[in-house]
Design an enzyme around this catalytic site. Structure first.
Site, mmCIF file in Angstrom:
data_model
loop_
_atom_site.group_PDB
_atom_site.id
_atom_site.type_symbol
_atom_site.label_atom_id
_atom_site.label_comp_id
_atom_site.label_asym_id
_atom_site.label_seq_id
_atom_site.Cartn_x
_atom_site.Cartn_y
_atom_site.Cartn_z
ATOM 1 C CG ASP A 201 44.421 45.603 10.584
ATOM 2 O OD1 ASP A 201 43.763 45.165 9.632
ATOM 3 O OD2 ASP A 201 44.014 45.558 11.762
ATOM 4 C CG ASP A 218 46.312 48.899 16.382
ATOM 5 O OD1 ASP A 218 47.415 48.517 16.816
ATOM 6 O OD2 ASP A 218 45.333 48.145 16.264
#
Length: 314
Positions: A201, A218
Site C-alpha cells: 500500500d 505501515d
C-alpha cells in the site's frame, strides 16, 4: 459481526495497554488518521512517544500479523528505513482488553514531494532495497494481490451491502464483471511475472520524509505481488514513473513488462475501494468519513467509472 468493533476501545484502555508493557504514559493521547485499524500516539514519561496500533478484530490471523512484524524487523535489520514494532518480553503482538495491538517508536516526517525528480529517484532506490529483502523468501500467511482479493471479494461485499440501491444492483454487477474480464485479459496478455513480498500500500501517506531522507510506515497491507505495485501509486505521470525506475535500476533490475499491469492494478484498487467501504459500513467511523457512499448518485458514478476502466483496458 460486531456492529461497533472498537466501541470498548476507550482512551483509558489505550493508556492501560501501554502501561501493561512497562511503559509510563503521561496521559497525552493523539488519535491518528486510520480507518482500518485504530492508531494512537501515546506520550511517555521522560521518553519519546510511542505509536499504538490496535488491529481490527477478525481481519488478520495472528500468524499473518506476526509475518508483517517479521518483515518490518527484517527490513530494519538490513538498514532499510522502516518503522518496525517494538518487542516486550520477546513479543511484538500484544493483547489487552480483548484487542490485539502493537507498539512502535514514533517517527515523524512530511509527505514526499512527488514533483521532485530527485526525491522520486531516491524513492526508487529505496523501493529497490525493500524489494531486494522482499525477494529473499515468500510470505506464508499474507494475502496475494490477485483478482480474488481485489475483485471477487469486494464485489461480494458490495452486493451484500445495503449501500448499493436495489435498482443499481444489476448495473453494478454487469460493470464489475466486465471490468473483471478486462483485468483477466490484461493479466493473460502480460503473462507470468516475478512476485515478491511487497509493502503493498505504498501511497504517499505511508512514506514520511525528514532531513535524513524518507522512511516507510505501515505494513498492514503487506502482501505478495509484482514489484510495480509499490511504484505506480507514487507516479503521477510517465515522467514520474521513469524517475522512479531510474532510481530503482541503480540497485535492482526491473521487468518493464510489468508496466502494462498498471492500468489493471489501478482498476482493481478502485473496485476494491468501494468493496472496502461496503464491508466496513457497520463501523461507525465509516459513515462519518465516507457519507457519499450512502448516496445513489455516488454508486451511479462508480458504475460509470468501472465501465471507463474496462474500456481503457480493452
Amino acid at each position: 459481526m460486531n456492529a461497533a468493533p472498537y466501541a470498548s476501545l476507550t482512551p483509558d484502555l489505550v493508556l492501560d495497554a501501554a502501561s501493561a508493557c512497562g511503559l509510563w504514559p503521561d496521559g497525552r493521547l493523539l488519535a491518528l488518521n486510520s480507518y482500518e485499524n485504530r492508531v494512537w500516539q501515546i506520550g511517555i514519561e521522560d521518553a519519546s512517544p510511542v505509536i499504538a496500533k490496535f488491529y481490527r478484530p477478525g481481519r488478520w490471523s495472528d500468524a499473518a500479523i506476526l509475518e508483517e512484524h517479521a518483515f518490518a524487523q527484517e527490513l530494519a535489520g538490513d538498514e532499510v528505513p522502516m518503522v518496525a514494532p517494538l518487542s516486550f518480553g520477546g513479543r511484538s503482538l500484544l493483547l489487552h482488553g480483548g484487542f490485539r495491538y502493537t507498539l512502535a517508536p514514533r517517527h515523524g516526517g512530511r509527505a514526499p514531494a512527488l514533483e521532485s525528480r530527485e526525491q522520486l529517484e531516491w524513492l526508487g532506490r529505496l523501493l529497490a532495497r525493500l524489494h531486494a529483502v522482499g525477494a529473499r523468501r515468500p510470505f506464508a500467511h499474507r494475502d496475494t494481490l490477485d483478482r480474488r482479493t481485489m475483485i471477487a471479494q469486494p464485489i461480494q461485499a458490495v452486493l451484500a451491502s445495503s449501500l448499493l440501491p436495489a435498482h443499481l444492483q444489476d448495473g453494478y454487477r454487469n460493470a464489475a464483471q466486465r471490468l473483471d474480464q478486462a483485468v483477466a485479459a490484461r493479466l493473460d496478455t502480460v503473462g507470468p511475472v516475478r512476485t515478491l513480498r511487497l509493502h503493498g500500500d505504498c501511497h504517499p501517506g505511508n512514506i514520511l520524509w525528514t532531513d535524513a531522507g524518507p522512511h516507510f510506515v505501515d505494513l498492514d497491507d503487506a502482501r505478495t505481488g509484482p514489484a510495480v505495485q509499490d511504484l505506480w501509486m507514487l507516479a503521477n505521470d510517465d515522467a514520474a514513473m521513469q524517475a522512479l525506475l531510474d532510481g530503482y535500476a541503480h540497485l535492482r533490475d526491473f521487468d518493464h513488462a510489468e508496466l502494462a499491469l498498471v492500468p489493471a492494478l489501478r482498476a482493481m484498487r478502485q473496485l476494491h475501494y468501494a468493496g472496502w467501504i461496503a464491508q466496513r459500513w457497520h463501523d461507525p467511523a465509516f459513515p462519518a468519513a465516507f457519507p457519499f457512499a450512502a448516496e445513489a448518485r455516488w454508486w451511479d458514478e462508480h458504475i460509470a467509472d468501472l465501465h471507463e476502466l474496462a474500456d481503457a483496458l480493452d
